[in-house]
Scaffold this motif. Structure first.
Motif, PDB file in Angstrom:
ATOM      1  N   GLU A  57      -5.073   5.083  12.122  1.00 38.03           N
ATOM      2  CA  GLU A  57      -5.429   3.926  12.942  1.00 38.03           C
ATOM      3  C   GLU A  57      -4.492   2.744  12.687  1.00 38.03           C
ATOM      4  O   GLU A  57      -4.922   1.626  12.425  1.00 38.03           O
ATOM      5  CB  GLU A  57      -6.882   3.524  12.665  1.00 38.03           C
ATOM      6  CG  GLU A  57      -7.903   4.502  13.221  1.00 38.03           C
ATOM      7  CD  GLU A  57      -8.219   4.266  14.684  1.00 38.03           C
ATOM      8  OE1 GLU A  57      -7.265   4.302  15.494  1.00 38.03           O
ATOM      9  OE2 GLU A  57      -9.391   4.055  15.011  1.00 38.03           O
ATOM     10  N   ALA A  58      -3.205   3.007  12.758  1.00 37.18           N
ATOM     11  CA  ALA A  58      -2.200   1.963  12.561  1.00 37.18           C
ATOM     12  C   ALA A  58      -1.437   1.710  13.855  1.00 37.18           C
ATOM     13  O   ALA A  58      -1.247   2.615  14.670  1.00 37.18           O
ATOM     14  CB  ALA A  58      -1.230   2.358  11.455  1.00 37.18           C
ATOM     15  N   SER A  59      -0.990   0.479  14.026  1.00 35.94           N
ATOM     16  CA  SER A  59      -0.214   0.104  15.203  1.00 35.94           C
ATOM     17  C   SER A  59       1.237   0.522  15.051  1.00 35.94           C
ATOM     18  O   SER A  59       1.692   0.896  13.958  1.00 35.94           O
ATOM     19  CB  SER A  59      -0.281  -1.409  15.400  1.00 35.94           C
ATOM     20  OG  SER A  59       0.418  -2.066  14.344  1.00 35.94           O
ATOM     21  N   ALA A  60       1.985   0.410  16.125  1.00 32.54           N
ATOM     22  CA  ALA A  60       3.406   0.742  16.083  1.00 32.54           C
ATOM     23  C   ALA A  60       4.151  -0.166  15.117  1.00 32.54           C
ATOM     24  O   ALA A  60       5.033   0.275  14.369  1.00 32.54           O
ATOM     25  CB  ALA A  60       4.007   0.636  17.486  1.00 32.54           C
TER      26      ALA A  60
ATOM     27  N   SER B  47       0.829  -1.211   0.000  1.00 32.94           N
ATOM     28  CA  SER B  47       0.000   0.000   0.000  1.00 32.94           C
ATOM     29  C   SER B  47       0.861   1.257   0.000  1.00 32.94           C
ATOM     30  O   SER B  47       0.629   2.191  -0.781  1.00 32.94           O
ATOM     31  CB  SER B  47      -0.925   0.004   1.222  1.00 32.94           C
ATOM     32  OG  SER B  47      -1.799  -1.101   1.207  1.00 32.94           O
ATOM     33  N   ILE B  48       1.859   1.285   0.866  1.00 32.49           N
ATOM     34  CA  ILE B  48       2.720   2.462   0.951  1.00 32.49           C
ATOM     35  C   ILE B  48       3.573   2.585  -0.306  1.00 32.49           C
ATOM     36  O   ILE B  48       3.830   3.702  -0.790  1.00 32.49           O
ATOM     37  CB  ILE B  48       3.605   2.393   2.207  1.00 32.49           C
ATOM     38  CG1 ILE B  48       2.726   2.456   3.462  1.00 32.49           C
ATOM     39  CG2 ILE B  48       4.620   3.535   2.230  1.00 32.49           C
ATOM     40  CD1 ILE B  48       1.870   3.709   3.578  1.00 32.49           C
ATOM     41  N   GLY B  49       3.988   1.470  -0.869  1.00 27.33           N
ATOM     42  CA  GLY B  49       4.743   1.528  -2.116  1.00 27.33           C
ATOM     43  C   GLY B  49       3.953   2.179  -3.227  1.00 27.33           C
ATOM     44  O   GLY B  49       4.486   2.999  -4.000  1.00 27.33           O
TER      45      GLY B  49
ATOM     46  N   ALA C 281       5.759   0.442   7.474  1.00 30.55           N
ATOM     47  CA  ALA C 281       5.460   1.441   6.443  1.00 30.55           C
ATOM     48  C   ALA C 281       6.604   2.423   6.285  1.00 30.55           C
ATOM     49  O   ALA C 281       7.000   2.775   5.171  1.00 30.55           O
ATOM     50  CB  ALA C 281       4.172   2.179   6.798  1.00 30.55           C
ATOM     51  N   HIS C 282       7.143   2.862   7.414  1.00 29.43           N
ATOM     52  CA  HIS C 282       8.215   3.867   7.401  1.00 29.43           C
ATOM     53  C   HIS C 282       9.479   3.331   6.736  1.00 29.43           C
ATOM     54  O   HIS C 282      10.269   4.099   6.173  1.00 29.43           O
ATOM     55  CB  HIS C 282       8.519   4.292   8.839  1.00 29.43           C
ATOM     56  CG  HIS C 282       9.342   5.541   8.959  1.00 29.43           C
ATOM     57  ND1 HIS C 282       8.824   6.798   8.742  1.00 29.43           N
ATOM     58  CD2 HIS C 282      10.652   5.717   9.272  1.00 29.43           C
ATOM     59  CE1 HIS C 282       9.776   7.693   8.925  1.00 29.43           C
ATOM     60  NE2 HIS C 282      10.898   7.064   9.237  1.00 29.43           N
ATOM     61  N   ALA C 283       9.665   2.013   6.777  1.00 29.87           N
ATOM     62  CA  ALA C 283      10.831   1.403   6.137  1.00 29.87           C
ATOM     63  C   ALA C 283      10.726   1.452   4.616  1.00 29.87           C
ATOM     64  O   ALA C 283      11.745   1.401   3.915  1.00 29.87           O
ATOM     65  CB  ALA C 283      10.989  -0.045   6.606  1.00 29.87           C
ATOM     66  N   VAL C 284       9.499   1.579   4.092  1.00 26.04           N
ATOM     67  CA  VAL C 284       9.282   1.657   2.638  1.00 26.04           C
ATOM     68  C   VAL C 284       9.382   3.093   2.153  1.00 26.04           C
ATOM     69  O   VAL C 284      10.017   3.381   1.135  1.00 26.04           O
ATOM     70  CB  VAL C 284       7.900   1.067   2.275  1.00 26.04           C
ATOM     71  CG1 VAL C 284       7.603   1.254   0.781  1.00 26.04           C
ATOM     72  CG2 VAL C 284       7.838  -0.403   2.651  1.00 26.04           C
TER      73      VAL C 284
ATOM     74  N   LEU D   7       3.273  11.342   3.094  1.00 33.56           N
ATOM     75  CA  LEU D   7       2.369  10.230   3.350  1.00 33.56           C
ATOM     76  C   LEU D   7       2.079  10.082   4.833  1.00 33.56           C
ATOM     77  O   LEU D   7       2.903  10.402   5.689  1.00 33.56           O
ATOM     78  CB  LEU D   7       2.972   8.921   2.827  1.00 33.56           C
ATOM     79  CG  LEU D   7       3.288   8.854   1.332  1.00 33.56           C
ATOM     80  CD1 LEU D   7       3.814   7.457   0.968  1.00 33.56           C
ATOM     81  CD2 LEU D   7       2.080   9.207   0.488  1.00 33.56           C
ATOM     82  N   GLY D   8       0.879   9.567   5.114  1.00 30.55           N
ATOM     83  CA  GLY D   8       0.492   9.313   6.493  1.00 30.55           C
ATOM     84  C   GLY D   8      -0.294   8.025   6.602  1.00 30.55           C
ATOM     85  O   GLY D   8      -0.706   7.424   5.607  1.00 30.55           O
TER      86      GLY D   8
END
Length: 311
Positions: free
Chosen positions: A131-134, A111-113, A140-143, A127-128
């Motif tokens: 309602e996402a977990s840690a 999705s983030i890609g 996501a942040h790694a992508v 991008l944001g």
């Protein structure tokens, strides 16, 4: 009580943007709380927010199935250079683009890609997640760098404290608190569940039903006393509490009332005593609140609930 600096003093960062600590959640101008206001009233509220210095406006394709985005487009286009516009899967040409909910059938990396391609194409700027977990935030942040994480956060909704608040700080991600006033509960006019419109989402929320609401109102009465002793309104106490949690926390309360809009924004210059904030946090938290924030079927579909906020 000991005087403390205003919790909202100075701008806060969302990725490449600097905005005041209190923005405007625009959902209730088109969605979720019964019949929306007349267009002229909604437009007037947005223009007043601009005049009062609001620069972060949050919308989504879901809100009125495009009606909210159209509303903001009519009012805000002429002021595009002054504002930060956040949306969730619908608009192009936005500053901050959120994945509204994590799809349990699709790896968040995919999705983030796909969303990152919009950044590369110049259609969105950051991008944001919502309602996402840690754990999901880290993946996501790694992508692609994540600028903001929206989670419900208020005196009675404390999930971010289980891990996402700390993870966001570690990664340099702004935590944007939606429903910081507990869907109107922490205001001068708490809703009467018996008179809510049929399409009001609070009708489906356990904390507002007859089994739990009376006990929650008693907690609210105690909070009102704390606010009075601190020389502020209950809404201002609740917002000050959220903003005092960490410097990377912002709040996006929604309202249809110009008076309430100004009341909320006044917290930016309000010094609420630390003792009052501590007392409020002891009266109402995840242990003392009565009822879950959603029914079980809904909770099962939300990443923060399904995975645990700490991942």
């Amino acid at each position: 009580m000991t005087a403390t600096p205003p919790a909202g003093r100075g701008p806060r960062r969302i990725g490449p943007f600097e905005v005041p600590a209190v923005g405007l959640g625009c959902m209730n101008l088109s969605h979720a709380y019964g019949v929306p206001p007349e267009p002229r009233a909604a437009e007037h509220l947005l223009r007043t927010a601009l005049d009062e210095g609001v620069t972060l406006f949050d919308t989504a394709a879901l809100y009125g199935f495009g009606a909210n985005e159209e509303l903001l487009g009519r009012v805000l286009t002429a002021h595009r250079e002054r504002i930060v516009l956040a949306s969730k899967c619908g608009m192009t040409g936005v500053d901050l683009y959120h994945l509204h909910r994590v799809d349990r059938q699709v790896p968040v990396e995919e999705s983030i890609g796909a969303m990152a391609e919009l950044v590369q194409a110049g259609k969105v700027r950051a991008l944001g997640l919502s309602e996402a977990s840690a754990a999901t935030l880290r993946r996501a942040h790694a992508v692609h760098p994540i600028a903001a994480l929206q989670n419900e956060y208020s005196l009675w909704s404390r999930n971010p404290e289980q891990g996402t608040l700390a993870a966001a700080a570690e990664l340099g991600v702004a935590l944007v608190a939606f429903s910081p006033l507990a869907r109107g509960f922490l205001t001068s006019a708490p809703p009467d569940p018996g008179t809510l419109p049929e399409r009001d989402v609070r009708r489906q929320m356990p904390r507002f039903d007859a089994r739990h609401y009376p006990a929650n109102l008693e907690l609210r009465r105690r909070l009102d006393e704390i606010a009075g002793g601190a020389g502020c309104t209950l809404a201002q106490l609740a917002l000050a509490w959220v903003l005092s949690r960490a410097p990377h926390v912002l709040a996006i309360p929604g309202t249809r009332s110009v008076a309430h809009l100004r009341e909320n924004l006044a917290v930016l210059d309000l010094a609420v005593p630390g003792e009052a904030l501590d007392a409020a946090g002891e009266v109402l938290d995840s242990a003392t609140v009565h009822g879950a924030r959603y029914h079980e079927a809904t909770l099962a579909e939300i990443d923060t609930e399904r995975c645990g906020a700490a991942g």
